[in-house]
Design a protein around this motif. Sequence first.
Motif, PDB file in Angstrom:
ATOM      1  N   ALA A 163       4.850  43.233  -3.955  1.00  0.00           N
ATOM      2  CA  ALA A 163       5.174  42.407  -5.120  1.00  0.00           C
ATOM      3  C   ALA A 163       6.619  41.915  -5.056  1.00  0.00           C
ATOM      4  O   ALA A 163       6.911  40.750  -5.361  1.00  0.00           O
ATOM      5  CB  ALA A 163       4.945  43.215  -6.399  1.00  0.00           C
ATOM      6  N   LEU A 164       7.530  42.788  -4.636  1.00  0.00           N
ATOM      7  CA  LEU A 164       8.923  42.369  -4.486  1.00  0.00           C
ATOM      8  C   LEU A 164       9.081  41.347  -3.364  1.00  0.00           C
ATOM      9  O   LEU A 164       9.917  40.438  -3.454  1.00  0.00           O
ATOM     10  CB  LEU A 164       9.809  43.586  -4.217  1.00  0.00           C
ATOM     11  CG  LEU A 164       9.979  44.559  -5.392  1.00  0.00           C
ATOM     12  CD1 LEU A 164      10.796  45.765  -4.958  1.00  0.00           C
ATOM     13  CD2 LEU A 164      10.638  43.870  -6.581  1.00  0.00           C
ATOM     14  N   PHE A 166       6.847  39.108  -2.545  1.00  0.00           N
ATOM     15  CA  PHE A 166       6.377  37.838  -3.103  1.00  0.00           C
ATOM     16  C   PHE A 166       7.447  37.196  -3.994  1.00  0.00           C
ATOM     17  O   PHE A 166       7.521  35.972  -4.087  1.00  0.00           O
ATOM     18  CB  PHE A 166       5.100  38.047  -3.912  1.00  0.00           C
ATOM     19  CG  PHE A 166       3.899  38.337  -3.060  1.00  0.00           C
ATOM     20  CD1 PHE A 166       3.733  37.702  -1.836  1.00  0.00           C
ATOM     21  CD2 PHE A 166       2.932  39.235  -3.470  1.00  0.00           C
ATOM     22  CE1 PHE A 166       2.631  37.965  -1.042  1.00  0.00           C
ATOM     23  CE2 PHE A 166       1.823  39.504  -2.675  1.00  0.00           C
ATOM     24  CZ  PHE A 166       1.675  38.861  -1.468  1.00  0.00           C
ATOM     25  N   LEU A 167       8.279  38.034  -4.621  1.00  0.00           N
ATOM     26  CA  LEU A 167       9.305  37.496  -5.512  1.00  0.00           C
ATOM     27  C   LEU A 167      10.579  37.122  -4.768  1.00  0.00           C
ATOM     28  O   LEU A 167      11.114  36.015  -4.949  1.00  0.00           O
ATOM     29  CB  LEU A 167       9.624  38.514  -6.619  1.00  0.00           C
ATOM     30  CG  LEU A 167       8.549  38.738  -7.678  1.00  0.00           C
ATOM     31  CD1 LEU A 167       8.960  39.864  -8.613  1.00  0.00           C
ATOM     32  CD2 LEU A 167       8.294  37.461  -8.458  1.00  0.00           C
ATOM     33  N   TYR A 168      11.089  38.050  -3.946  1.00  0.00           N
ATOM     34  CA  TYR A 168      12.415  37.870  -3.343  1.00  0.00           C
ATOM     35  C   TYR A 168      12.390  37.805  -1.829  1.00  0.00           C
ATOM     36  O   TYR A 168      13.449  37.879  -1.198  1.00  0.00           O
ATOM     37  CB  TYR A 168      13.337  39.020  -3.773  1.00  0.00           C
ATOM     38  CG  TYR A 168      13.474  39.153  -5.261  1.00  0.00           C
ATOM     39  CD1 TYR A 168      14.176  38.212  -6.006  1.00  0.00           C
ATOM     40  CD2 TYR A 168      12.885  40.233  -5.930  1.00  0.00           C
ATOM     41  CE1 TYR A 168      14.291  38.338  -7.376  1.00  0.00           C
ATOM     42  CE2 TYR A 168      13.000  40.360  -7.299  1.00  0.00           C
ATOM     43  CZ  TYR A 168      13.706  39.416  -8.025  1.00  0.00           C
ATOM     44  OH  TYR A 168      13.813  39.532  -9.381  1.00  0.00           O
ATOM     45  N   GLY A 172       9.562  33.822  -0.560  1.00  0.00           N
ATOM     46  CA  GLY A 172       9.076  34.233  -1.873  1.00  0.00           C
ATOM     47  C   GLY A 172       9.283  33.181  -2.942  1.00  0.00           C
ATOM     48  O   GLY A 172       9.767  32.063  -2.688  1.00  0.00           O
ATOM     49  N   ILE A 173       8.922  33.560  -4.174  1.00  0.00           N
ATOM     50  CA  ILE A 173       8.978  32.608  -5.281  1.00  0.00           C
ATOM     51  C   ILE A 173      10.416  32.211  -5.589  1.00  0.00           C
ATOM     52  O   ILE A 173      10.712  31.026  -5.826  1.00  0.00           O
ATOM     53  CB  ILE A 173       8.310  33.233  -6.521  1.00  0.00           C
ATOM     54  CG1 ILE A 173       6.823  33.458  -6.256  1.00  0.00           C
ATOM     55  CG2 ILE A 173       8.504  32.351  -7.746  1.00  0.00           C
ATOM     56  CD1 ILE A 173       6.093  34.154  -7.395  1.00  0.00           C
ATOM     57  N   ALA A 174      11.332  33.201  -5.617  1.00  0.00           N
ATOM     58  CA  ALA A 174      12.722  32.885  -5.963  1.00  0.00           C
ATOM     59  C   ALA A 174      13.344  31.925  -4.958  1.00  0.00           C
ATOM     60  O   ALA A 174      13.995  30.936  -5.347  1.00  0.00           O
ATOM     61  CB  ALA A 174      13.531  34.184  -6.042  1.00  0.00           C
ATOM     62  N   ASN A 175      13.159  32.158  -3.670  1.00  0.00           N
ATOM     63  CA  ASN A 175      13.702  31.248  -2.656  1.00  0.00           C
ATOM     64  C   ASN A 175      12.999  29.896  -2.694  1.00  0.00           C
ATOM     65  O   ASN A 175      13.621  28.852  -2.440  1.00  0.00           O
ATOM     66  CB  ASN A 175      13.563  31.864  -1.269  1.00  0.00           C
ATOM     67  CG  ASN A 175      14.604  32.939  -1.010  1.00  0.00           C
ATOM     68  OD1 ASN A 175      15.740  32.824  -1.431  1.00  0.00           O
ATOM     69  ND2 ASN A 175      14.200  33.991  -0.318  1.00  0.00           N
ATOM     70  N   THR A 204      12.453  50.762  -8.459  1.00  0.00           N
ATOM     71  CA  THR A 204      11.359  50.124  -9.195  1.00  0.00           C
ATOM     72  C   THR A 204      10.103  50.990  -9.189  1.00  0.00           C
ATOM     73  O   THR A 204       9.424  51.127 -10.215  1.00  0.00           O
ATOM     74  CB  THR A 204      11.045  48.755  -8.574  1.00  0.00           C
ATOM     75  OG1 THR A 204      12.219  47.953  -8.578  1.00  0.00           O
ATOM     76  CG2 THR A 204       9.955  48.042  -9.353  1.00  0.00           C
TER      77      THR A 204
END
Length: 325
Positions: A163-164, A166-168, A172-175, A204
């Motif tokens: 999950a992290l 996918f985010l960072y 990922g989503i943030a980039n 986390t």
Amino acid sequence: MGRPGEPVITGDPPPSAAPALPRAPGSAPAGDTPVAPRNDGPQRVKENGGTWRRPTAALWALPPVAVLGLVFLYPLALVVRQSFRPETGGTSAQAYGDVFASTAFREALGTTVWLAVGATAGCLVLGFALALVIAFVPFPGAKAVARFIDVFLSFPSFLITLALLFLYGTTGIANGLWTGATGAAEGPFRFLTTPWGVLLAEVTYFTPFVMRPLLAAFSGIDTRQLEVASSLGARPARIVRRVILPEALPALAAGGGLVLVLCLNEFGIVLFTGAKGVTTLPMLVYSKAILESDYPGACVVAVVNVLISVGLYGLYRVVSRRAGA
């Protein structure tokens, strides 16, 4: 015949007097309080002319002890034995000397310790703050959040790491949002493949392991103590420090000790973050056994990891017992 007014005496006993019964050998005399027989050992029950002794607690403990020895102690004994058997044959402690003298082992030991200590400190601070909010700050859905924590404990560690990612992660989503907004070729978030990314993932994942005992401890605090302290003019920070924190110390010790032991043995988070420069003791076992085929060296590292974990667990039990956990 007797004189008028005198009682008539006959040879028969009064109707209320019961006939005396013969006393069995070894029994208490009439009128004495019977004494229960002593039970100095297991009772013997005669059945069909034979004698059967009641099973003791040790007999009932034999099956689980046998299963524990078969599935855990025997493989552990094989690992210890393999650590003393070099590939050249025979029995020797050379593998221990080689591993302890290597720079990779010392670096892995230092990385494991500081990641475990840092993650435990982060989990204690974050878990205490979140548990305070859930337990004492009324908001809609507080009970649902507390129940979700119980479900979160059953999640595998690599799921949180994914999950992290996918985010960072690099893609990922943030980039992706950054590159879409600025037109840059790549995003700035690259910390997930560093030791700080591993630390974030561990905090986390393991924070609910601290929150669960804290929420149980907070549920036993009498809210009248908080109301009295507030009516006397105590600010929220002082109420937390003087009233809530002393009640939470056993739960903090229990949760922190558990997180420390789990972080020392964590493998999935380090592997799935892809942090190539982060090598912990479990990762070193994997590297020596799978990549280098150095099975004695891998067994040595595994034995050291087990000894550290067992030692910390024993220390955790002592501290939690003294704290009243």
